[in-house]
Design a protein around this motif. Structure first.
Motif, PDB file in Angstrom:
ATOM      1  N   CYS A   9       0.833  -1.197   0.000  1.00 36.17           N
ATOM      2  CA  CYS A   9       0.000   0.000   0.000  1.00 36.17           C
ATOM      3  C   CYS A   9       0.866   1.245   0.000  1.00 36.17           C
ATOM      4  CB  CYS A   9      -0.909   0.007   1.226  1.00 36.17           C
ATOM      5  SG  CYS A   9      -1.915   1.480   1.311  1.00 36.17           S
ATOM      6  N   LYS A  74      -1.121  -1.931  11.045  1.00 36.03           N
ATOM      7  CA  LYS A  74      -2.182  -1.354  10.232  1.00 36.03           C
ATOM      8  C   LYS A  74      -2.034   0.167  10.206  1.00 36.03           C
ATOM      9  CE  LYS A  74      -5.463  -5.113  11.065  1.00 36.03           C
ATOM     10  NZ  LYS A  74      -6.817  -5.487  11.578  1.00 36.03           N
ATOM     11  N   GLY A 136     -10.676   5.314   8.409  1.00 32.88           N
ATOM     12  CA  GLY A 136     -10.445   3.936   8.002  1.00 32.88           C
ATOM     13  C   GLY A 136      -9.178   3.393   8.624  1.00 32.88           C
ATOM     14  N   LEU A 138      -6.490   0.477   7.609  1.00 35.71           N
ATOM     15  CA  LEU A 138      -6.100  -0.367   6.487  1.00 35.71           C
ATOM     16  C   LEU A 138      -5.077  -1.405   6.923  1.00 35.71           C
ATOM     17  CD1 LEU A 138      -5.962  -0.909   3.347  1.00 35.71           C
ATOM     18  CD2 LEU A 138      -4.103   0.784   3.321  1.00 35.71           C
ATOM     19  N   GLY A 143      -4.948  -5.358   2.009  1.00 36.93           N
ATOM     20  CA  GLY A 143      -5.728  -4.312   1.363  1.00 36.93           C
ATOM     21  C   GLY A 143      -7.104  -4.111   1.966  1.00 36.93           C
ATOM     22  N   MET A 145      -9.809  -2.697   4.450  1.00 40.30           N
ATOM     23  CA  MET A 145      -9.957  -1.506   5.264  1.00 40.30           C
ATOM     24  C   MET A 145     -11.321  -1.514   5.952  1.00 40.30           C
ATOM     25  SD  MET A 145     -10.143   2.541   4.163  1.00 40.30           S
ATOM     26  CE  MET A 145      -8.503   2.567   3.441  1.00 40.30           C
ATOM     27  N   TYR A 147     -13.881   0.812   8.054  1.00 41.18           N
ATOM     28  CA  TYR A 147     -14.045   2.253   8.077  1.00 41.18           C
ATOM     29  C   TYR A 147     -15.371   2.641   8.723  1.00 41.18           C
ATOM     30  CZ  TYR A 147     -17.432   1.677   4.316  1.00 41.18           C
ATOM     31  OH  TYR A 147     -18.525   1.298   3.584  1.00 41.18           O
ATOM     32  N   ARG A 185     -16.670  -2.224   5.411  1.00 41.43           N
ATOM     33  CA  ARG A 185     -15.410  -2.835   5.019  1.00 41.43           C
ATOM     34  C   ARG A 185     -15.284  -2.793   3.505  1.00 41.43           C
ATOM     35  NH1 ARG A 185     -13.185  -8.460   7.413  1.00 41.43           N
ATOM     36  NH2 ARG A 185     -12.661  -6.971   9.086  1.00 41.43           N
ATOM     37  N   THR A 187     -12.076  -3.426   0.221  1.00 37.41           N
ATOM     38  CA  THR A 187     -10.746  -3.940  -0.085  1.00 37.41           C
ATOM     39  C   THR A 187     -10.163  -3.154  -1.244  1.00 37.41           C
ATOM     40  OG1 THR A 187     -11.344  -6.162   0.655  1.00 37.41           O
ATOM     41  CG2 THR A 187      -9.400  -5.964  -0.746  1.00 37.41           C
TER      42      THR A 187
END
Length: 250
Positions: A9, A74, A136, A138, A143, A145, A147, A185, A187
């Motif tokens: 990421c 995270k 969020g 992550l 990938g 997340m 939120y 949620r 991705t």
């Protein structure tokens, strides 16, 4: 958005634009953060523009973005917007930003309980304020997340020149929750980007919001340069603050 392999990421932008120097400025002063401990390549950045509303001389406002790594590896990603301008909005923004940082750490990145506690803080300490928030957390390895969208506009999902607004789980703005917020949620798959932004980027007097959102979607499909997006969407004389945070998985 479905992850096809564990992504790395990276959050990216053009150069950072921060608030005017002073005690009310709470935006990050640098564009990038160190690589995360989990081994992923994670750089977090955003762009914020102060509006031209002549309410204070120091450029203070209520928009902010924030991103930081949690103990788990995270990454927290936040865009918030306190209504109004000036020192009062900036003071409220600082309290919410710092409060959310503390609560996300205290709850080990559990975004639902953290936002529930932040809502109680807003009701008790900032009863006259209205704020929207996207928060969020992550997992860079997958990938995924989790939120909470509290009265905020949905983010844009971008991939291979295509752009669409995410189908998000919505909650009332901060200070107006009647119970714990509903957590969504999504991705971010390899090569996909997520653009989170404040309403100052798109809201204009005498312009329909749907048209402005469509303009943002078509512009972002062509370029993810945040400086270009800012200039295209806000021009030079917008009275509103505008903040963006772009996250890209690779």
């Amino acid at each position: 958005m479905t992850s096809r392999r564990p992504p790395r990421c990276a959050a990216s932008s053009s150069r950072c634009s921060t608030a005017a120097p002073g005690p009310t400025s709470a935006l990050p002063s640098r564009c990038s953060a160190p690589p995360c401990r989990s081994g992923c390549r994670s750089r977090t950045a955003g762009r914020s523009r102060r509006g031209t509303a002549p309410l204070t001389a120091d450029g203070s406002g209520g928009d902010w973005y924030d991103t930081f790594e949690l103990a788990s590896g995270k990454v927290a990603l936040v865009v918030g917007d306190v209504a109004g301008h000036g020192l009062a909005a900036a003071s409220s923004m600082n309290q919410l930003r710092n409060g959310l940082r503390t609560l996300l750490v205290a709850h080990d990145g559990a975004v639902g309980p953290a936002l529930e506690a932040l809502d109680r803080l807003a009701k008790q300490l900032l009863p006259a304020e209205m704020a929207t928030l996207w928060a969020g957390v992550l997992d860079p390895a997958t990938g995924v997340m989790d939120y909470v969208c509290a009265g905020h506009l949905a983010p844009l999902v971008l991939h291979d020149g295509e752009a669409k607004f995410a189908d998000v789980v919505r909650n009332p703005p901060l200070g107006f929750l009647r119970e714990g917020p509903e957590v969504g949620r999504l991705t971010i798959g390899p090569g996909e980007s997520l653009l989170v932004f404040s309403d100052g980027l798109v809201e204009r007097r005498h312009a329909e919001l749907t048209r402005r959102l469509a303009e943002l979607r078509s512009t972002a499909a062509v370029t993810l340069d945040l400086e270009v997006l800012e200039h295209r969407m806000t021009g030079l004389e917008s009275e509103d603050d505008a903040t963006m945070l772009l996250v890209t998985a690779s």
